[in-house]
Scaffold this active site. Structure first.
Site, short mmCIF file in Angstrom:
data_model
loop_
_atom_site.label_atom_id
_atom_site.label_comp_id
_atom_site.label_asym_id
_atom_site.label_seq_id
_atom_site.Cartn_x
_atom_site.Cartn_y
_atom_site.Cartn_z
N GLU A 90 -10.97 39.75 -17.75
CA GLU A 90 -10.54 40.71 -18.75
C GLU A 90 -11.54 40.70 -19.91
OE1 GLU A 90 -6.36 41.64 -21.10
OE2 GLU A 90 -7.01 39.57 -20.89
N LYS A 165 -2.81 47.93 -17.04
CA LYS A 165 -1.91 46.82 -17.36
C LYS A 165 -0.55 47.32 -17.82
CE LYS A 165 -2.11 42.62 -20.27
NZ LYS A 165 -2.92 42.02 -21.36
N CYS A 207 -4.11 39.58 -16.73
CA CYS A 207 -3.77 38.59 -17.75
C CYS A 207 -2.27 38.39 -17.98
CB CYS A 207 -4.48 38.95 -19.06
SG CYS A 207 -4.58 37.56 -20.24
#
Length: 332
Positions: A90, A165, A207
């Protein structure tokens, strides 16, 4: 009695890649007489593929040129060693000092940075997992907000998947860490189906998604062999939760888990935890970096993955008839 022994580590602490097993040599047929026709040689059993993957650990800054130079060097090194997929973390493109700088540096998927990585994939002949790209989406002009996008490129440089995300990181650890990703980022609206690659079917996440097993289980149900979590964990949360969460996702889904990470001082207000790793379907960490930029390597062995799933068939044992049917107690 069920006996499954964990496999030995394939690569630890950013050492060189494991030896890729060679195909057995062809066995010559026996000579035979015309009076006794020979039986045909036994047909070899099909084996699921084994593929070498590389996990890159970097220290991104607000300097996009410097970041690309560092990442491209690692990609080229991994390709020379035979990796089929290279995973970047990321924020591989940059990590800004504040939301205003982050928004100003963000680009679209058809912009300069992604164009450079497409060329890099073509030049090196590798797949690239580019997690956490700061994407100006089609709604940029109206929202002035970005997406945290995990882009997957094939060896021709083609964008084959883009996952945005879905779980945004709004965290406040008093006196230690404050993050409010939702202040400048739009959440993604969908899970992307796993993508077939030379290493197996790849499920995409980013993440903070790591903390939500529902996503990993949904990707497993959709056929994933590998789950990937490109990340930029802070030091306090990484030291406490990083490895245990990654191993848990591997064990509960019986997938390989690949997690490329940021490490070190990204700028004056941020330090990232590092410790990029690969966990196998048994939950064993088979490759890991420490706290410096570099690469680690692992072999994805789908035959081993299938053996784990056969011996402990949790996917077939799930009680979907029960999950989600409970209701909270009445407040009255």
């Amino acid at each position: 009695m069920l006996r499954v022994l964990p496999r030995p580590p394939l690569c630890l602490l950013c050492l060189g890649p494991p030896r890729v097993p060679q195909r057995p040599p062809c066995v010559p047929q026996r000579p035979h007489s015309s009076a006794t026709p020979a039986s045909p040689p036994p047909r070899p059993m099909a084996r699921p593929p084994r593929a070498l993957v590389a996990v890159a650990q970097v220290t991104s800054t607000p300097d996009k040129e410097r970041n690309f130079a560092g990442c491209s060097t690692l990609v080229r090194e991994a390709a020379e060693r035979g990796a089929t997929i290279v995973f970047l973390p990321e924020g591989f493109d940059f990590i800004g000092t504040d939301p205003a700088q982050t928004l100003s540096l963000a680009e679209s998927l058809d912009g300069d940075i992604m164009g450079r990585y497409a060329n890099l994939a073509r030049e090196c002949g590798v797949w690239l997992s580019l997690g956490g790209f700061h994407e100006r989406g089609k709604d940029w002009d109206t929202t002035q907000r970005i997406y945290n996008c995990h882009a997957l490129l094939d060896p021709t440089g083609q964008l084959v998947a883009a996952y945005r995300k879905t779980h945004l990181c709004d965290v406040e650890l008093e006196g230690r860490v404050t993050m409010k990703e939702s202040g400048f980022t739009n959440p993604g609206a969908e899970i992307v189906p796993p993508v077939s690659t030379p290493a197996g079917k790849l499920g995409l996440a980013v993440c903070y998604d790591l903390r939500f097993p529902e996503l990993s289980l949904a990707l497993r149900r959709a056929g994933a062999d590998i789950l990937t979590y490109p990340s930029a964990f802070t030091f306090p949360t990484g030291a406490a939760h990083w490895e245990v969460l990654l191993r848990a996702r591997a064990i509960e889904t019986q997938c390989y888990v690949v997690a490329a990470a940021q490490t070190g001082q990204n700028h004056e207000r941020r330090v990232s935890y590092g410790h990029s790793l690969v966990a196998d379907p048994w939950g064993t960490v088979v490759a890991q970096c420490s706290d410096t930029p570099g690469l680690c390597y692992a072999t994805i062995d789908l035959e081993y993955l299938q053996s784990i799933r056969r011996q402990i068939p949790v996917h077939q044992h799930r009680r979907h008839d029960l999950y989600g049917t409970t209701t909270p107690p009445s407040m009255h």
